[in-house]
Motif scaffolding. Structure first.
Motif, PDB file in Angstrom:
ATOM      1  N   ALA A 151       0.835  -1.207   0.000  1.00  0.00           N
ATOM      2  CA  ALA A 151       0.000   0.000   0.000  1.00  0.00           C
ATOM      3  C   ALA A 151       0.868   1.255   0.000  1.00  0.00           C
ATOM      4  N   LYS A 152       0.526   2.182  -0.845  1.00  0.00           N
ATOM      5  CA  LYS A 152       1.304   3.433  -0.938  1.00  0.00           C
ATOM      6  C   LYS A 152       0.708   4.465   0.012  1.00  0.00           C
ATOM      7  N   GLU A 153       0.861   4.208   1.294  1.00  0.00           N
ATOM      8  CA  GLU A 153       0.360   5.097   2.324  1.00  0.00           C
ATOM      9  C   GLU A 153       1.524   5.500   3.223  1.00  0.00           C
ATOM     10  N   GLU A 154       1.476   6.705   3.741  1.00  0.00           N
ATOM     11  CA  GLU A 154       2.568   7.190   4.587  1.00  0.00           C
ATOM     12  C   GLU A 154       2.574   6.554   5.970  1.00  0.00           C
ATOM     13  N   ASP A 155       1.399   6.115   6.425  1.00  0.00           N
ATOM     14  CA  ASP A 155       1.289   5.631   7.806  1.00  0.00           C
ATOM     15  C   ASP A 155       0.835   4.182   7.892  1.00  0.00           C
ATOM     16  N   THR A 156       1.320   3.349   6.989  1.00  0.00           N
ATOM     17  CA  THR A 156       0.914   1.945   7.021  1.00  0.00           C
ATOM     18  C   THR A 156       1.348   1.271   8.325  1.00  0.00           C
ATOM     19  N   GLY A 157       2.435   1.774   8.908  1.00  0.00           N
ATOM     20  CA  GLY A 157       2.887   1.206  10.173  1.00  0.00           C
ATOM     21  C   GLY A 157       1.850   1.350  11.274  1.00  0.00           C
ATOM     22  N   LEU A 158       1.081   2.432  11.220  1.00  0.00           N
ATOM     23  CA  LEU A 158       0.030   2.623  12.225  1.00  0.00           C
ATOM     24  C   LEU A 158      -1.099   1.618  12.048  1.00  0.00           C
ATOM     25  N   TYR A 159      -1.402   1.274  10.795  1.00  0.00           N
ATOM     26  CA  TYR A 159      -2.408   0.250  10.551  1.00  0.00           C
ATOM     27  C   TYR A 159      -1.984  -1.068  11.199  1.00  0.00           C
ATOM     28  N   VAL A 160      -0.720  -1.398  10.987  1.00  0.00           N
ATOM     29  CA  VAL A 160      -0.186  -2.646  11.550  1.00  0.00           C
ATOM     30  C   VAL A 160      -0.226  -2.591  13.077  1.00  0.00           C
ATOM     31  N   ARG A 161       0.212  -1.471  13.637  1.00  0.00           N
ATOM     32  CA  ARG A 161       0.258  -1.347  15.101  1.00  0.00           C
ATOM     33  C   ARG A 161      -1.130  -1.461  15.718  1.00  0.00           C
ATOM     34  N   HIS A 162      -2.104  -0.798  15.139  1.00  0.00           N
ATOM     35  CA  HIS A 162      -3.453  -0.845  15.699  1.00  0.00           C
ATOM     36  C   HIS A 162      -4.091  -2.226  15.532  1.00  0.00           C
ATOM     37  N   SER A 163      -3.804  -2.895  14.430  1.00  0.00           N
ATOM     38  CA  SER A 163      -4.365  -4.239  14.253  1.00  0.00           C
ATOM     39  C   SER A 163      -3.780  -5.192  15.289  1.00  0.00           C
ATOM     40  N   ARG A 164      -2.498  -5.035  15.584  1.00  0.00           N
ATOM     41  CA  ARG A 164      -1.869  -5.877  16.608  1.00  0.00           C
ATOM     42  C   ARG A 164      -2.421  -5.549  18.001  1.00  0.00           C
ATOM     43  N   MET A 165      -2.637  -4.274  18.271  1.00  0.00           N
ATOM     44  CA  MET A 165      -3.212  -3.875  19.556  1.00  0.00           C
ATOM     45  C   MET A 165      -4.591  -4.499  19.751  1.00  0.00           C
ATOM     46  N   LEU A 166      -5.399  -4.473  18.709  1.00  0.00           N
ATOM     47  CA  LEU A 166      -6.744  -5.037  18.799  1.00  0.00           C
ATOM     48  C   LEU A 166      -6.689  -6.546  19.044  1.00  0.00           C
ATOM     49  N   TYR A 167      -5.751  -7.203  18.364  1.00  0.00           N
ATOM     50  CA  TYR A 167      -5.632  -8.644  18.603  1.00  0.00           C
ATOM     51  C   TYR A 167      -5.219  -8.928  20.043  1.00  0.00           C
ATOM     52  N   GLN A 168      -4.258  -8.174  20.552  1.00  0.00           N
ATOM     53  CA  GLN A 168      -3.817  -8.382  21.927  1.00  0.00           C
ATOM     54  C   GLN A 168      -4.949  -8.120  22.918  1.00  0.00           C
ATOM     55  N   GLN A 169      -5.753  -7.109  22.650  1.00  0.00           N
ATOM     56  CA  GLN A 169      -6.896  -6.832  23.511  1.00  0.00           C
ATOM     57  C   GLN A 169      -7.922  -7.962  23.439  1.00  0.00           C
ATOM     58  N   ALA A 170      -8.106  -8.503  22.243  1.00  0.00           N
ATOM     59  CA  ALA A 170      -9.029  -9.630  22.087  1.00  0.00           C
ATOM     60  C   ALA A 170      -8.524 -10.849  22.849  1.00  0.00           C
ATOM     61  N   ARG A 171      -7.226 -11.075  22.782  1.00  0.00           N
ATOM     62  CA  ARG A 171      -6.643 -12.226  23.483  1.00  0.00           C
ATOM     63  C   ARG A 171      -6.782 -12.055  24.994  1.00  0.00           C
ATOM     64  N   SER A 172      -6.577 -10.847  25.485  1.00  0.00           N
ATOM     65  CA  SER A 172      -6.716 -10.582  26.920  1.00  0.00           C
ATOM     66  C   SER A 172      -8.158 -10.799  27.374  1.00  0.00           C
ATOM     67  N   ALA A 173      -9.112 -10.369  26.540  1.00  0.00           N
ATOM     68  CA  ALA A 173     -10.524 -10.579  26.869  1.00  0.00           C
ATOM     69  C   ALA A 173     -10.844 -12.069  26.898  1.00  0.00           C
ATOM     70  N   TYR A 174     -10.254 -12.807  25.983  1.00  0.00           N
ATOM     71  CA  TYR A 174     -10.461 -14.255  25.954  1.00  0.00           C
ATOM     72  C   TYR A 174      -9.931 -14.893  27.235  1.00  0.00           C
ATOM     73  N   ASP A 175      -8.742 -14.491  27.650  1.00  0.00           N
ATOM     74  CA  ASP A 175      -8.157 -15.038  28.878  1.00  0.00           C
ATOM     75  C   ASP A 175      -9.007 -14.715  30.104  1.00  0.00           C
ATOM     76  N   ALA A 176      -9.719 -13.577  30.030  1.00  0.00           N
ATOM     77  CA  ALA A 176     -10.587 -13.173  31.145  1.00  0.00           C
ATOM     78  C   ALA A 176     -11.994 -13.768  31.010  1.00  0.00           C
ATOM     79  N   ARG A 177     -12.172 -14.657  30.032  1.00  0.00           N
ATOM     80  CA  ARG A 177     -13.470 -15.301  29.768  1.00  0.00           C
ATOM     81  C   ARG A 177     -14.526 -14.288  29.337  1.00  0.00           C
TER      82      ARG A 177
END
Length: 213
Positions: A151-177
């Protein structure tokens, strides 16, 4: 005399036939031109409708109080993509990918807002389903770096960072049932990556599919 008369009649017939043929050709050409113009008008009308729909969706998301950092990121990028799509009227492929990208980001934002709601249930039966979903989301998030590289975007790194943050939050919610929250956040991560994928597609303007490295 009869010979000249026959020649004269043939000449008149040829002129009449030629005139009729020219009229038919002209009528057909006009009809074809109108058909093309009508198709173009329909395409533009459809594009305006899609742009209007995604703009309404953005306006709705902006009314939700206390957006998270990721919500703000998604809303800002969706706003930008809608404007870029507006400037891409007539470029069907690019317009389609930009609108799809904006829509995916807004769906991601909606899932984040949904994850705030109280847990609907904590049935153990959900555990395996959510685990499978998180597994799929994990691999989907791994693809984000690949899409970011295209993708020819200046801030593609932010897309990656936020997607990883969301996954980590989802995993934490899973661990908390908190399975409902985990599902919503996993969906949010998936939609965010889909938005980035659409941007990567918009950047690849060749007709042939990309080759594997």
């Amino acid at each position: 005399m009869r010979r000249y008369k026959r020649l004269f009649l043939k000449l008149i017939s040829a002129i009449v036939i030629g005139a009729l043929a020219a009229t038919v050709f002209s009528t057909t050409a006009v009809a074809e031109q109108r058909r093309k113009e009508s198709a173009a008008e329909r395409a533009l009308r459809k594009q305006r409708g899609r742009l209007n729909d995604v703009s309404k969706k953005l306006a709705k998301r902006l009314t939700v109080p206390e957006p998270s950092e990721t919500n703000k990121f998604l809303h800002a990028r969706a706003t930008e993509l809608i404007e870029r799509a507006r400037d891409s009227f007539g470029e069907e492929y690019r317009f389609d990918r930009l609108v799809r990208a904006a829509d995916a980001l807004l769906e991601s934002s909606e899932n984040i807002f949904e994850s705030r709601k109280l847990e609907r249930d904590k049935n153990g039966d959900d555990r395996e389903d959510i685990a499978r979903k998180l597994e799929r989301t994990y691999f989907r998030v791994q693809q984000s770096e690949y899409f970011a590289s295209i993708a020819k975007e200046e801030d593609t790194g932010l897309y990656v960072r936020h997607s990883r943050m969301l996954y980590q939050q989802a995993r934490s919610a899973y661990d908390a049932r908190e399975y409902y929250k985990a599902r919503q956040l996993a969906d949010a991560a998936g939609y965010l990556v889909s938005g980035l994928e659409r941007l990567a597609q918009a950047a690849v303007r060749i007709a042939d599919p990309p080759r594997l490295p």
